[in-house]
Scaffold this motif. Structure first.
Motif: not given
Length: 109
Positions: A3-4, A6-8, A11, A43, A47, A59
Motif C-alpha cells: 500500500d505504501h 502504491v500510494t506514495m 507517483s 487501483r 491511476m 502506474s
C-alpha cells in the motif's frame, strides 16, 4: 508495504524511485498474488489516466511489472495468466494506450 508503494512511491517526483517502486511491486506480487491481482492491479489501472504525469508514468510501469509477475507465477504452475488476472483487468491493460491517446494525454511534456 504494498500500500505504501502504491500510494506514495508510484507517483514520486523522481523517476528512479517510480521505477524501483514498480520493481518492488513485481517482487511482492509473487509473494501475494491474490492481493496484487484483486486489490493492487485495479487501483493501478485507475491511476493510469491521472492528470498527474508522474502518477501516470509510475502506474503504467507498476501495471506492467505486476502483470509480468503474475504471468511468471502462472507460467510456473502451467496455468494461463487469466487464472490470476480476470478478463476485465486484461482488457484494461490492453486499453491503456488507446485511452491515453483519446484523452490526449500524450501531448505536452
Amino acid at each position: 508495504m504494498i500500500d505504501h508503494l502504491v500510494t506514495m512511491k508510484i507517483s514520486h517526483w523522481d523517476g528512479v524511485i517510480r521505477e524501483l517502486a514498480a520493481r518492488a511491486l513485481h517482487n511482492l506480487a509473487q509473494q501475494a498474488p491474490e492481493f496484487s491481482a484483486t486489490q493492487v492491479f485495479p487501483r493501478l489501472l485507475s491511476m493510469t489516466l491521472s492528470p498527474d504525469l508522474h502518477m501516470r508514468h509510475g502506474s503504467i510501469l507498476a501495471c506492467a511489472e505486476v502483470a509480468y509477475a503474475l504471468y511468471k507465477l502462472a507460467a510456473q504452475e502451467n496455468r494461463p495468466v487469466t487464472d490470476h488476472l480476470d478478463e476485465q483487468a486484461v482488457q484494461g491493460l490492453k486499453q491503456i494506450h488507446q485511452q491515453l491517446y483519446d484523452r490526449q494525454l500524450y501531448r505536452g511534456l
